[in-house]
Motif scaffolding. Structure first.
Motif: not given
Lengths: 413, 413
Positions: A16-17, A19, A24, A194, A200, B27-28, B31, B264, B267-268
């Protein structure tokens, strides 16, 4: 508990890179019910955005609720009937994943393999299509494991002529370079969030055309407990898809005006995807693709100025992933750990035979920015010097800077 | 495009429900990479929190990346080998879903059914276990489609004695009432995020014990492309799981210290789950369960004072879902649309035979608050009056208020 509140990284992996901050922010919005018209309206907008992303006129373009491979599995599960012949050209790890999924769904898989770091000539794949006469050809567009990109346009055409379906894993490439679903005769494509979309992980956008829809329609089933009499009277004209979660007939009913309940849509992830796509379409596909190619060149200028060797430098290099050979005798993972620990900069290792042999540096989506390129070069140089590697000192960042200065000047001229 | 930025609802359905604002905030956050120690640390903490949520000593407790039914499918897909006998007691729509999934994975499914709105006596289920001798018993704990909750403790004990596995869908109940995984001898349980946890849909927390782990170990496979020589030398002692995405052997390797790459991680969504669980554990399970029961009583007081009839009022009523009979002749969906349009208050319809016959009102997680109870009663009364239904006017909100006043007084005394 909130250790993640403090860590902010420069993420230069192939996903993943980072966001986009606006994405977000969208994720922090209060949620809506899944059948609230305000939400179904967002779902419809997202479908429309996805059509533009995939450069297609397909009716069906929506996300599967899961990480990228959930989209791949949903497409293959819904297409493969036991004994179907599937041809998979393998040029890296994710080709093996396609084989793995196809086999689990009972396909008779024919693999062709080439050396990791190379791709197939389209002619070679087409010859195999003619010889094997598969029902489905499944191919990775961009192999992040090796940093290569497979040309597809002629393969798609050959599939159409042969009457087989062409499924493309465009997880790595979508939003970063052209994936011409219609023009290349791709019947079903799967994208990733991602990577070049900078959303995400957790959703897998897919699209498919009428040829795929026909298979889905033949295998369509409505769940007991929500089925109407009409649904139950409808005879099944194919085998039931082996998975409920990945049954595209059901997902399609949910994303269609019928809104037939399947799962509960992952609301906040839809917000994220919706916002990520809005940002992408605002930037415009041509500009976004050019931006990816532009910063890739700066990264390469820096790496080669340092004296490092690229693992892939031929014309089929994946534009958003640059693989670098690890200098002999160096512990590749220690260098990565050093960069992360001291600089908060993350680059990636690779898989299987390439683990420890190459580093993979991503230049994807929101992470594909000038300051990130300069920072990853500075951190890598520092780490290499720390571990006593012989490199050209003080050259990498300067080479990238001079590339940027030149191109900025000529853009202003 | 950002229509969702303006809509803020009072969501009183049986899921998805309002997300705790602190979860939205989590969540914001930017990541982290999936193998970044700062992130794997959060993954480990989440596993620990899930053990507490499920009230278990199990080693394995982690989320599947998908909506609730992805967790159910992952557990069943990883356990069922073709021809396995599975017993499913059905008392609502989600029992049918269990059957549907089991059948797709090749199980020989034995169903028992009771009238929607009732549950089974444990004795009856146990008699069937003795008669059928299944490999697996799969049962829903809380049926949101009918508002009933099935007692499970004796069934689990019988399964253990019989030597079969007990799989429980606790999607609706987890975090809202006791789900005693160890005490009830549940071998695998699946929870939901978008209900009593007040985290958006998109993850499915699961837990399983050593009896399940043994099946998983027997069927374990490592993907070609990342497998080591040792992995490839390991002989397979069972059939390969029919799905790659839902192969718990692979998910377990990813959530274990080996961190073997599968997908992957989303994440969030992990941030959201982690924060939602932190809030839940800070409140404490006993307090949280009491809060759910407390506001349920206020809602019932209001509904009955209005003159409405409950669809389920016996001892096996699901504490976080209250089903109300739609007065004869009234268009149930129009009432719901009216409430949503004018008040921004959402309640739910039901499925199949109950569609249009009952409304379902959820009192789950963050949505389970005094002001929401009062507001849903006020909006429902207004909608019923608008459509000319004969009800007791001005009673509902007063009845709930007086319940709150009495209980608050006695709490202070």
């Amino acid at each position: 508990m909130d250790t993640y509140l403090s860590a902010k990284r420069t993420i230069m992996t192939p996903g993943p890179v980072e966001v986009d901050p606006r994405v977000l922010q969208a994720m922090s919005m209060p949620i809506l019910g899944q059948f609230d018209p305000a939400f179904t309206n967002i779902m419809n907008q997202t479908m429309d955005q996805l059509r533009k992303l995939f450069q297609t006129e397909n009716e069906w373009a929506y996300p599967v609720d899961g990480t990228s491979r959930s989209g791949i599995e949903a497409v293959l599960a819904s297409l493969i009937e036991r004994g179907d012949r599937v041809l998979v050209p393998i040029y890296g790890r994710f080709g093996h994943l396609l084989v793995e999924i196809c086999e689990r769904y009972g396909a008779d898989v024919h693999k062709i393999e080439c050396t990791w770091g190379t791709v197939f000539s389209e002619e070679e794949v087409i010859n195999h299509i003619h010889a094997i006469k598969p029902n489905i050809v499944a191919c990775v567009h961009g192999e992040t494991s090796t940093g290569c990109m497979q040309p597809l346009a002629q393969i798609g055409k050959a599939c159409r002529e042969q009457g087989c379906l062409f499924v493309v894993d465009a997880v790595a490439t979508i939003g970063g370079t052209d994936v011409l679903v219609d023009e290349w005769h791709i019947d079903a494509a799967i994208g990733g969030t991602q990577k070049c979309l900078s959303v995400p992980a957790g959703m897998a956008p897919i699209t498919y055309n009428q040829r795929v829809e026909e298979v889905i329609a033949r295998r369509k089933k409505v769940e007991q407990g929500i089925a109407t009499k009409d649904d139950l009277d409808e005879p099944l004209r194919g085998t039931v898809v082996a998975s409920n979660y990945f049954d595209l007939g059901m997902l399609q009913d949910y994303w269609s005006p019928r809104r037939l309940n399947h799962h509960t849509e992952a609301t906040s992830m839809v917000y994220a995807l919706h916002k990520g796509l809005a940002i992408l379409l605002e930037e415009g596909l041509p500009h976004r693709f050019a931006r990816h190619a532009y910063h890739e060149k700066a990264l390469i200028a820096g790496l080669t100025a340092m004296g490092l060797e690229l693992f892939v430098s031929h014309q089929h290099k994946l534009p958003m992933v640059t693989c670098v050979c690890v200098p002999v005798g160096l512990d590749a993972d220690r260098v990565r750990a050093f960069m992360l620990h001291h600089f908060g900069v993350e680059i990636a290792s690779s898989f299987g035979p390439l683990h420890g042999k190459i580093w993979r540096i991503g230049t994807m989506g929101y992470s594909c920015r000038k300051e990130n390129i300069l920072f990853v070069l500075a951190a890598l140089e520092a780490a290499l010097l720390h571990y006593g590697t012989k490199i050209e000192t003080g050259k990498a960042v300067q080479a990238a800077l001079s590339y940027y200065e030149q191109t900025e000047k000529s853009a202003m001229a």
